[in-house]
Design a protein around this motif. Structure first.
Motif, short mmCIF file in Angstrom:
data_model
loop_
_atom_site.label_atom_id
_atom_site.label_comp_id
_atom_site.label_asym_id
_atom_site.label_seq_id
_atom_site.Cartn_x
_atom_site.Cartn_y
_atom_site.Cartn_z
N HIS A 75 8.39 0.75 12.91
CA HIS A 75 8.22 0.25 11.54
C HIS A 75 9.15 0.93 10.54
O HIS A 75 9.87 0.25 9.81
CB HIS A 75 6.77 0.41 11.08
CG HIS A 75 6.51 -0.11 9.70
ND1 HIS A 75 6.62 -1.44 9.38
CD2 HIS A 75 6.17 0.52 8.54
CE1 HIS A 75 6.36 -1.62 8.09
NE2 HIS A 75 6.09 -0.44 7.56
N ARG A 96 -0.06 -2.22 8.60
CA ARG A 96 -0.16 -3.23 7.53
C ARG A 96 -1.16 -2.82 6.45
O ARG A 96 -1.03 -3.24 5.30
CB ARG A 96 -0.54 -4.58 8.14
CG ARG A 96 0.60 -5.23 8.93
CD ARG A 96 0.25 -6.64 9.36
NE ARG A 96 -0.71 -6.68 10.45
CZ ARG A 96 -0.39 -6.60 11.75
NH1 ARG A 96 0.87 -6.47 12.11
NH2 ARG A 96 -1.32 -6.67 12.68
N THR A 115 0.89 0.26 3.62
CA THR A 115 2.29 0.05 3.24
C THR A 115 2.68 0.86 2.00
O THR A 115 3.84 0.83 1.60
CB THR A 115 2.55 -1.44 2.98
OG1 THR A 115 1.62 -1.91 1.98
CG2 THR A 115 2.35 -2.26 4.25
#
Length: 422
Positions: free
Chosen positions: A54, A208, A211
């Motif tokens: 990520h 998610r 963030t």
């Protein structure tokens, strides 16, 4: 099953999977060590693995590998060791205690490729790999086979038949193309080559949900952990209503039986002819709990039911026998230390069918987790005749609402049917 906690490339549809050597060379830079250093003796208290996905300043690892840094931060420093940048200071972005996951932020951007997450479960029989640093050995890649999902834990875990060893915890479990399908979390101490991995879907969900750029304070992290524990407690309450086989008979009493399908209650008969009474002890355990720290688990329940019967003892003698057992089971001190004090109350109430019950309730706060407590409930139905019952319920790491709900469900199972007169 006994478990021991172990401490992006796009693929075309017809591309041949790399071999293990090629995969190791490609993935190795993105797999790091996660080190907790004990400041008191300048030593290393734990070493786990992690990987980069990520963001190049984020590392995924296991929660249990970094929990000391949350609850004992003055004694434990947290670092990440990369292949070419050495030891770097790390801070905790977020944790998911039910899935045993954590996101760390390192002080420098890591010069490594981002690993791709595959958020679909591997097929049974599909080949794969696990990577990490086992103990004092060098980083390793091991081959294995995926064999479905285990549902014997609080959350589903991928079963991986490969040699996952201590220190590889937090490292990636990979499919044949090098995509992350899971996170190494545990290995069986009973069966050979049975490892467990947290599905990558849980990693994606945690990313998610977090963030934001702000690094939370330790107080904020602990509050979030307490909130997650309370949500887990509520799941336990919802699952607590089992079919009718969850009640058992002990003489003229009906009591709560199995707490979980995976772990049936056990019962021991204790006849003591010289003492003129007989006794049956039943113990029921919940099958799952959440690891919070080495000193605290949450969501664990133990229920004990103790039936006494004597045709020869007086009602006063039987009451004394039960009171002695109650004193033994209560076993709480007003203070077990500066932050762990038990507070106890006594009350009389009415159960089902207007059955009178004497309740002793003790509670103490869980250190550093606001709103969570350990509980010890002991209750006695006040009935005449040669039979007596004591029920003990112990709960670790529960909020008040969930603990009360479980106690009431236990008491709601209680009934008494006296023997008919001859």
């Amino acid at each position: 099953m006994a478990l021991w906690l172990l401490c992006s490339i796009s693929i075309t549809a017809f591309a041949a999977p790399p071999n293990s050597r090629q995969l190791y060379e490609r993935i190795r830079p993105s797999v790091v060590e996660v080190v907790t250093q004990n400041r008191a003796n300048l030593g290393v208290s734990s070493v786990a693995s992690g990987f980069v996905t990520h963001r190049k300043d984020w590392v995924i690892t296991n929660y249990h590998a970094i929990s000391d840094s949350i609850f004992e931060p003055d004694d434990n420093g947290l670092h990440v060791v990369s292949l070419d940048q050495g030891e770097l200071k790390a801070e905790i972005i977020a944790v998911d205690i039910q899935n045993d996951l954590a996101i760390l932020k390192v002080e420098q951007t890591l010069r490594v490729p981002l690993l791709e997450l595959r958020e679909t479960l591997p097929d049974r029989g599909e080949s794969g790999y696990s990577m990490g640093k086992p103990g004092s050995y060098q980083h390793s890649i091991v081959t294995g086979t995926f064999n479905g999902v285990s549902d014997k834990t609080s959350t589903p875990l991928i079963i991986f038949s490969g040699a996952i060893n201590g220190g590889m915890s937090g490292g990636p479990t990979l499919d044949g193309y090098g995509r992350v399908v899971g996170v190494n979390v545990a290995t069986s101490t009973k069966y050979q080559l049975v490892g467990l991995a947290v599905p990558a879907e849980a990693v994606g969900q945690l990313i998610r949900r977090n963030t934001q750029q702000k690094i939370p304070s330790l107080d904020e992290l602990r509050k979030d952990i307490a909130r997650q524990v309370s949500a887990f407690n509520q799941q336990i309450v919802m699952r607590f209503d089992l079919p009718t086989h969850s009640v058992r008979r002990l003489g003229p009493f009906q009591v709560r039986g199995d707490i979980s399908r995976e772990q049936p209650c056990s019962a021991i008969r204790k006849d003591t002819p010289n003492d003129h009474y007989k006794r049956i002890d039943q113990r029921c355990d919940s099958s799952t709990s959440l690891y919070i720290s080495d000193q605290q688990n949450a969501g664990h329940i133990v229920m004990g039911s103790f039936w006494f019967n004597s045709e020869k003892m007086s009602s006063h003698g039987l009451a004394r026998l039960v009171e002695d057992q109650l004193t033994h089971l209560r076993n709480v001190k007003k203070s077990d230390g500066p932050t762990a004090s038990w507070h106890c109350t006594e009350q009389r109430l009415r159960g089902r069918f207007d059955l009178p019950i004497q309740l002793n309730a003790c509670r103490r706060a869980v250190e550093k987790l606001p709103g969570l407590f350990d509980f010890r409930f002991r209750y006695i139905p006040l009935v005449p005749g040669p039979d007596a019952l004591l029920v003990a319920v112990s709960m670790s790491g529960f909020d008040d609402q969930s603990a009360k709900a479980i106690l009431l469900k236990s008491m709601d199972s209680l009934s008494f049917t006296p023997k008919a007169a001859p």
